[in-house]
Design a protein around this motif. Structure first.
Motif, PDB file in Angstrom:
ATOM      1  N   GLY A 159      43.177 -16.859 -43.164  1.00  0.00           N
ATOM      2  CA  GLY A 159      42.200 -16.646 -44.215  1.00  0.00           C
ATOM      3  C   GLY A 159      42.265 -15.216 -44.704  1.00  0.00           C
ATOM      4  O   GLY A 159      43.171 -14.466 -44.333  1.00  0.00           O
ATOM      5  N   TRP A 160      41.315 -14.860 -45.536  1.00  0.00           N
ATOM      6  CA  TRP A 160      41.250 -13.508 -46.081  1.00  0.00           C
ATOM      7  C   TRP A 160      39.846 -12.958 -45.942  1.00  0.00           C
ATOM      8  O   TRP A 160      38.863 -13.681 -46.138  1.00  0.00           O
ATOM      9  CB  TRP A 160      41.624 -13.502 -47.561  1.00  0.00           C
ATOM     10  N   LYS A 176      43.159 -20.572 -38.109  1.00  0.00           N
ATOM     11  CA  LYS A 176      43.339 -20.704 -39.561  1.00  0.00           C
ATOM     12  C   LYS A 176      43.702 -19.346 -40.130  1.00  0.00           C
ATOM     13  O   LYS A 176      43.247 -18.319 -39.650  1.00  0.00           O
ATOM     14  CB  LYS A 176      42.039 -21.161 -40.244  1.00  0.00           C
ATOM     15  N   THR A 215      37.428 -16.138 -46.679  1.00  0.00           N
ATOM     16  CA  THR A 215      37.774 -17.371 -47.384  1.00  0.00           C
ATOM     17  C   THR A 215      39.155 -17.833 -46.939  1.00  0.00           C
ATOM     18  O   THR A 215      39.961 -17.022 -46.488  1.00  0.00           O
ATOM     19  CB  THR A 215      37.733 -17.168 -48.919  1.00  0.00           C
ATOM     20  N   THR A 216      39.416 -19.122 -47.065  1.00  0.00           N
ATOM     21  CA  THR A 216      40.755 -19.624 -46.750  1.00  0.00           C
ATOM     22  C   THR A 216      41.583 -19.799 -48.018  1.00  0.00           C
ATOM     23  O   THR A 216      42.773 -20.022 -47.944  1.00  0.00           O
ATOM     24  CB  THR A 216      40.700 -20.971 -45.999  1.00  0.00           C
ATOM     25  N   SER A 217      40.935 -19.694 -49.186  1.00  0.00           N
ATOM     26  CA  SER A 217      41.700 -19.818 -50.433  1.00  0.00           C
ATOM     27  C   SER A 217      41.580 -18.512 -51.208  1.00  0.00           C
ATOM     28  O   SER A 217      40.500 -18.145 -51.655  1.00  0.00           O
ATOM     29  CB  SER A 217      41.177 -20.987 -51.275  1.00  0.00           C
ATOM     30  N   SER A 218      42.692 -17.817 -51.325  1.00  0.00           N
ATOM     31  CA  SER A 218      42.688 -16.537 -52.028  1.00  0.00           C
ATOM     32  C   SER A 218      44.077 -16.236 -52.546  1.00  0.00           C
ATOM     33  O   SER A 218      45.069 -16.744 -52.045  1.00  0.00           O
ATOM     34  CB  SER A 218      42.254 -15.413 -51.080  1.00  0.00           C
ATOM     35  N   LYS A 219      44.102 -15.387 -53.550  1.00  0.00           N
ATOM     36  CA  LYS A 219      45.369 -14.824 -53.998  1.00  0.00           C
ATOM     37  C   LYS A 219      45.545 -13.512 -53.231  1.00  0.00           C
ATOM     38  O   LYS A 219      44.616 -13.002 -52.631  1.00  0.00           O
ATOM     39  CB  LYS A 219      45.322 -14.588 -55.500  1.00  0.00           C
ATOM     40  N   ASN A 220      46.737 -12.973 -53.282  1.00  0.00           N
ATOM     41  CA  ASN A 220      47.042 -11.755 -52.546  1.00  0.00           C
ATOM     42  C   ASN A 220      46.619 -10.521 -53.354  1.00  0.00           C
ATOM     43  O   ASN A 220      47.434  -9.875 -53.974  1.00  0.00           O
ATOM     44  CB  ASN A 220      48.539 -11.729 -52.224  1.00  0.00           C
ATOM     45  N   ARG A 257      29.718 -19.580 -44.339  1.00  0.00           N
ATOM     46  CA  ARG A 257      31.103 -19.251 -44.005  1.00  0.00           C
ATOM     47  C   ARG A 257      31.176 -18.052 -43.078  1.00  0.00           C
ATOM     48  O   ARG A 257      30.216 -17.294 -42.975  1.00  0.00           O
ATOM     49  CB  ARG A 257      31.911 -18.982 -45.262  1.00  0.00           C
ATOM     50  N   ARG A 294      41.939  -7.748 -50.487  1.00  0.00           N
ATOM     51  CA  ARG A 294      41.812  -8.891 -49.578  1.00  0.00           C
ATOM     52  C   ARG A 294      42.761  -8.699 -48.401  1.00  0.00           C
ATOM     53  O   ARG A 294      43.921  -8.360 -48.580  1.00  0.00           O
ATOM     54  CB  ARG A 294      42.149 -10.190 -50.318  1.00  0.00           C
ATOM     55  N   GLU A 297      44.512 -10.325 -45.037  1.00  0.00           N
ATOM     56  CA  GLU A 297      44.829 -11.580 -44.353  1.00  0.00           C
ATOM     57  C   GLU A 297      44.436 -11.475 -42.883  1.00  0.00           C
ATOM     58  O   GLU A 297      44.643 -10.443 -42.254  1.00  0.00           O
ATOM     59  CB  GLU A 297      46.319 -11.879 -44.488  1.00  0.00           C
TER      60      GLU A 297
END
Length: 107
Positions: free
Chosen positions: A67-68, A65, A48-53, A25, A57, A59
């Motif tokens: 991502g974070w 795309k 990563t493209t899938s994360s919580k805030n 990645r 992290r 943005e």
């Protein structure tokens, strides 16, 4: 291959253990160039493209795309894991990465 701080590079992170971010990645080089030149290792923050805030992290928009950058998963890797350089972070994003690293690791 020249590797510079705040370059976005494609890294093979496998093998991993437990909750470590895995797979090949994009990652951001966070180690300073004074370390990147002579050492055979670099310090990276995976993306990563899938994360919580989370507060650790950041943005980022890369390659069209959203991502974070995952500051809470910073790690040292051998340069052999680097597949290629994908690009470079923009100045406002670099500023934010510096701020989050400072808030996370320096009290």
């Amino acid at each position: 291959m020249e590797l510079n701080q705040y370059d976005i590079v494609l890294v093979n992170l496998n093998p991993t253990v437990g909750s470590e971010i895995k797979k090949t990645r994009p990652c951001v080089i966070v180690s300073p160039n004074e370390m990147n030149r002579p050492l055979r290792t670099i310090i990276i923050a995976p993306m990563t493209t899938s994360s919580k805030n989370y507060p650790t992290r950041i943005e980022i928009k890369h390659n069209e795309k959203i991502g974070w950058i995952v500051i809470d998963q910073i790690r040292t890797v051998d340069k052999q894991r680097i597949i290629k350089v994908l690009g470079r972070m923009a100045k406002p994003e670099i500023k934010e990465v510096k701020l989050v690293i400072k808030e996370t690791f320096v009290d």
